[in-house]
Design an enzyme around this catalytic site. Structure first.
Site, PDB file in Angstrom:
ATOM      1  CB  CYS A   1      82.179  -4.321  31.928  1.00  0.00           C
ATOM      2  SG  CYS A   1      81.918  -6.152  31.602  1.00  0.00           S
TER       3      CYS A   1
ATOM      4  CG  HIS B   1      80.136  -2.852  35.338  1.00  0.00           C
ATOM      5  ND1 HIS B   1      79.041  -3.067  34.520  1.00  0.00           N
ATOM      6  CD2 HIS B   1      80.941  -3.873  35.549  1.00  0.00           C
ATOM      7  CE1 HIS B   1      79.523  -4.184  33.981  1.00  0.00           C
ATOM      8  NE2 HIS B   1      80.337  -4.994  34.607  1.00  0.00           N
TER       9      HIS B   1
ATOM     10  CG  ASN C   1      78.559  -7.906  34.022  1.00  0.00           C
ATOM     11  OD1 ASN C   1      78.367  -7.040  33.276  1.00  0.00           O
ATOM     12  ND2 ASN C   1      79.903  -8.372  34.554  1.00  0.00           N
TER      13      ASN C   1
HETATM   14  N1  ACO Z   1      77.594 -22.456  41.767  1.00  0.00           N
HETATM   15  C1  ACO Z   1      78.162 -23.178  42.890  1.00  0.00           C
HETATM   16  N2  ACO Z   1      79.292 -23.105  43.244  1.00  0.00           N
HETATM   17  C2  ACO Z   1      80.244 -22.409  42.395  1.00  0.00           C
HETATM   18  C3  ACO Z   1      79.712 -21.752  41.335  1.00  0.00           C
HETATM   19  C4  ACO Z   1      78.508 -21.633  41.204  1.00  0.00           C
HETATM   20  N3  ACO Z   1      77.915 -21.001  40.096  1.00  0.00           N
HETATM   21  N4  ACO Z   1      80.691 -21.034  40.924  1.00  0.00           N
HETATM   22  C5  ACO Z   1      81.855 -21.307  41.427  1.00  0.00           C
HETATM   23  N5  ACO Z   1      81.362 -22.289  42.654  1.00  0.00           N
HETATM   24  C6  ACO Z   1      82.340 -22.848  43.388  1.00  0.00           C
HETATM   25  C7  ACO Z   1      83.764 -22.792  43.084  1.00  0.00           C
HETATM   26  O1  ACO Z   1      84.083 -24.061  42.143  1.00  0.00           O
HETATM   27  C8  ACO Z   1      84.658 -22.992  44.462  1.00  0.00           C
HETATM   28  O2  ACO Z   1      84.362 -24.321  44.762  1.00  0.00           O
HETATM   29  P1  ACO Z   1      85.858 -24.914  45.586  1.00  0.00           P
HETATM   30  O3  ACO Z   1      86.320 -24.204  46.604  1.00  0.00           O
HETATM   31  O4  ACO Z   1      85.412 -26.348  45.606  1.00  0.00           O
HETATM   32  O5  ACO Z   1      86.942 -25.095  44.295  1.00  0.00           O
HETATM   33  C9  ACO Z   1      83.653 -22.333  45.545  1.00  0.00           C
HETATM   34  O6  ACO Z   1      82.486 -21.994  44.534  1.00  0.00           O
HETATM   35  C10 ACO Z   1      84.143 -20.978  45.854  1.00  0.00           C
HETATM   36  O7  ACO Z   1      84.565 -20.252  44.715  1.00  0.00           O
HETATM   37  P2  ACO Z   1      85.246 -18.828  44.787  1.00  0.00           P
HETATM   38  O8  ACO Z   1      85.750 -18.373  43.532  1.00  0.00           O
HETATM   39  O9  ACO Z   1      85.961 -18.770  45.981  1.00  0.00           O
HETATM   40  O10 ACO Z   1      83.864 -17.813  45.130  1.00  0.00           O
HETATM   41  P3  ACO Z   1      83.833 -16.236  45.406  1.00  0.00           P
HETATM   42  O11 ACO Z   1      83.122 -16.015  46.676  1.00  0.00           O
HETATM   43  O12 ACO Z   1      85.263 -15.715  44.989  1.00  0.00           O
HETATM   44  O13 ACO Z   1      82.788 -15.762  44.190  1.00  0.00           O
HETATM   45  C11 ACO Z   1      82.614 -14.888  41.964  1.00  0.00           C
HETATM   46  C12 ACO Z   1      83.266 -16.295  42.988  1.00  0.00           C
HETATM   47  C13 ACO Z   1      81.158 -14.768  42.234  1.00  0.00           C
HETATM   48  C14 ACO Z   1      82.891 -15.082  40.446  1.00  0.00           C
HETATM   49  C15 ACO Z   1      83.601 -13.630  42.576  1.00  0.00           C
HETATM   50  O14 ACO Z   1      84.921 -14.004  42.439  1.00  0.00           O
HETATM   51  C16 ACO Z   1      83.362 -12.458  41.647  1.00  0.00           C
HETATM   52  O15 ACO Z   1      82.207 -11.960  41.609  1.00  0.00           O
HETATM   53  N6  ACO Z   1      84.379 -11.888  40.994  1.00  0.00           N
HETATM   54  C17 ACO Z   1      84.227 -10.948  40.088  1.00  0.00           C
HETATM   55  C18 ACO Z   1      84.066 -11.415  38.781  1.00  0.00           C
HETATM   56  C19 ACO Z   1      82.893 -10.460  38.065  1.00  0.00           C
HETATM   57  O16 ACO Z   1      82.159  -9.832  38.555  1.00  0.00           O
HETATM   58  N7  ACO Z   1      83.208 -10.582  36.809  1.00  0.00           N
HETATM   59  C20 ACO Z   1      82.429 -10.110  35.748  1.00  0.00           C
HETATM   60  C21 ACO Z   1      83.051  -9.524  34.729  1.00  0.00           C
HETATM   61  S1  ACO Z   1      84.210  -8.149  35.472  1.00  0.00           S
HETATM   62  C22 ACO Z   1      83.244  -7.074  35.656  1.00  0.00           C
HETATM   63  O17 ACO Z   1      82.301  -6.653  35.088  1.00  0.00           O
HETATM   64  C23 ACO Z   1      83.566  -6.275  36.864  1.00  0.00           C
END
Ligand code: ACO
Length: 322
Positions: A113, A249, A279
């Site tokens: 990215c 980004h 993304n």
């Molecule tokens: N729909 C519904 N529920 C979901 C989904 C979904 N698509 N995905 C995960 N969940 C659930 C999980 O299973 C979890 O359930 P559980 O508590 O029963 O296990 C619950 O939602 C909460 O999950 P968390 O991981 O705590 O959610 P969080 O608020 O941390 O958000 C996310 C997750 C959006 C992935 C966040 O951590 C994030 O944005 N991280 C950065 C990742 C990113 O952007 N990566 C891209 C590549 S890196 C870059 O480009 C910077």
């Protein structure tokens, strides 16, 4: 020493729109969950017969037209991509052939990215040292091909697209500075853990998928992308108020907002496309730049800070006088 200056931008998005509602019918998720956690409403997905080079070519032609240069003037092509068409030749070589160009260097850069920032940094150095006069720099991805579409933790986040700029040597800046960083000790937090040399059978089985420790990635993305704003401004003896635009980004609106808050840059100065693009990895920053140039927000003479963060980890920035 010469400078490099952006003289044209371009972008391309595949036709197919995949909305959060569409995803509701294939995985256990909801529009509400995706929108509130990521800010993403829809993303574009390349057609089965559309490849990274096709996206790169469309964005490149768009940028070349905006720059009003002839293809003959371009003497360097760099493509930032994680999703190359082939193991080799590079996507840049495939693109060079498409554009009917030959002889000058064309190569790919892989920094996920942050890839476009790395490609821009390399191209800037070519131009500044006189090794190139006019460079085509592209970020292009078909990231949908390395996503497990049954994994709701990752599949809602990504999309396909391409963005491009044409850089030309100039006596005045232009690119004021570029800053690039990597830290391989975080290699396992965001990766596709298979490839040509390792676990190739998984690639052959069509199981080369992105894995991610979402919370850790979130934390590091916010820290790295806010720290690099300070690093970039300090290197240029500038204050945050001197910036007209921040183009970060586009991974997640909560990351973007947290970076803006830490760096004390108001939301009105931050370009956001993640709601419509998701993304798009290496394409996200040049696509957002192109959008803001074309809709008249980013204007000639303004100061724009571009920044990226990705797997590796890798992160980078560029401060530009448009
Ligand atoms: N729909 C519904 N529920 C979901 C989904 C979904 N698509 N995905 C995960 N969940 C659930 C999980 O299973 C979890 O359930 P559980 O508590 O029963 O296990 C619950 O939602 C909460 O999950 P968390 O991981 O705590 O959610 P969080 O608020 O941390 O958000 C996310 C997750 C959006 C992935 C966040 O951590 C994030 O944005 N991280 C950065 C990742 C990113 O952007 N990566 C891209 C590549 S890196 C870059 O480009 C910077």
């Amino acid at each position: 020493m010469k400078y490099s200056r952006i003289i044209g931008t371009g972008g391309y998005l595949p036709e197919k729109v995949l909305t959060n509602k569409d995803l509701e019918s294939t995985i256990e998720t909801s529009d509400e969950w995706i929108t509130s956690r990521t800010g993403i409403r829809e993303r574009r997905i390349a057609a089965d017969d559309e490849f990274t080079v096709d996206l790169a070519e469309a964005a490149a032609l768009n940028a070349i037209e905006a720059a009003s240069v002839s293809r003959g003037e371009i003497d360097l092509i760099i493509v930032a991509t994680t999703t190359a068409d082939q193991v080799f030749p590079s996507t840049a070589c495939l693109l060079q052939q498409r554009l009917g160009m030959e002889g000058d260097p064309a190569f790919d850069v892989q920094a996920v990215c942050a890839g476009f920032l790395f490609a821009l940094g390399v191209a800037d150095k070519f131009v500044r040292t006189g090794a190139a006069n006019c460079a085509l720099v592209i970020g292009a991805e078909t990231f949908s091909r390395i996503i497990d579409w049954s994994d709701r933790r990752t599949c809602v986040l990504f999309g396909d697209g391409a963005g491009a700029v044409v850089l030309r040597a100039d006596n005045s800046p232009g690119l004021l500075s570029t800053h690039l960083h990597s830290d391989g000790k975080y290699k396992d937090l965001l990766c596709v853990p298979v490839g040509v040399s390792r676990n190739f059978s998984k690639v052959q089985a069509g199981a080369a998928y992105t894995t991610m420790e979402g919370t850790e990635v979130f934390r590091w993305a916010v820290k790295a992308m806010s720290d690099i704003i300070t690093e970039t401004l300090d290197a240029n003896d500038m204050q945050k108020d001197d910036l007209d635009w921040l183009i970060p980004h586009q991974a997640n609106i909560r990351i973007i907002n947290a970076v803006g808050a830490r760096a004390k840059i108001p939301n009105e100065k931050v370009v956001v496309t993640v709601d419509r693009h998701g993304n798009t990895s290496a394409a996200s920053v040049p696509l957002a730049l192109d959008q803001a140039v074309r809709d008249g927000r980013v204007k000639s003479g303004q100061h724009v800070l571009l920044e990226g963060f990705g797997g590796g980890f890798t992160w980078g920035s560029a401060l530009i006088k448009m």
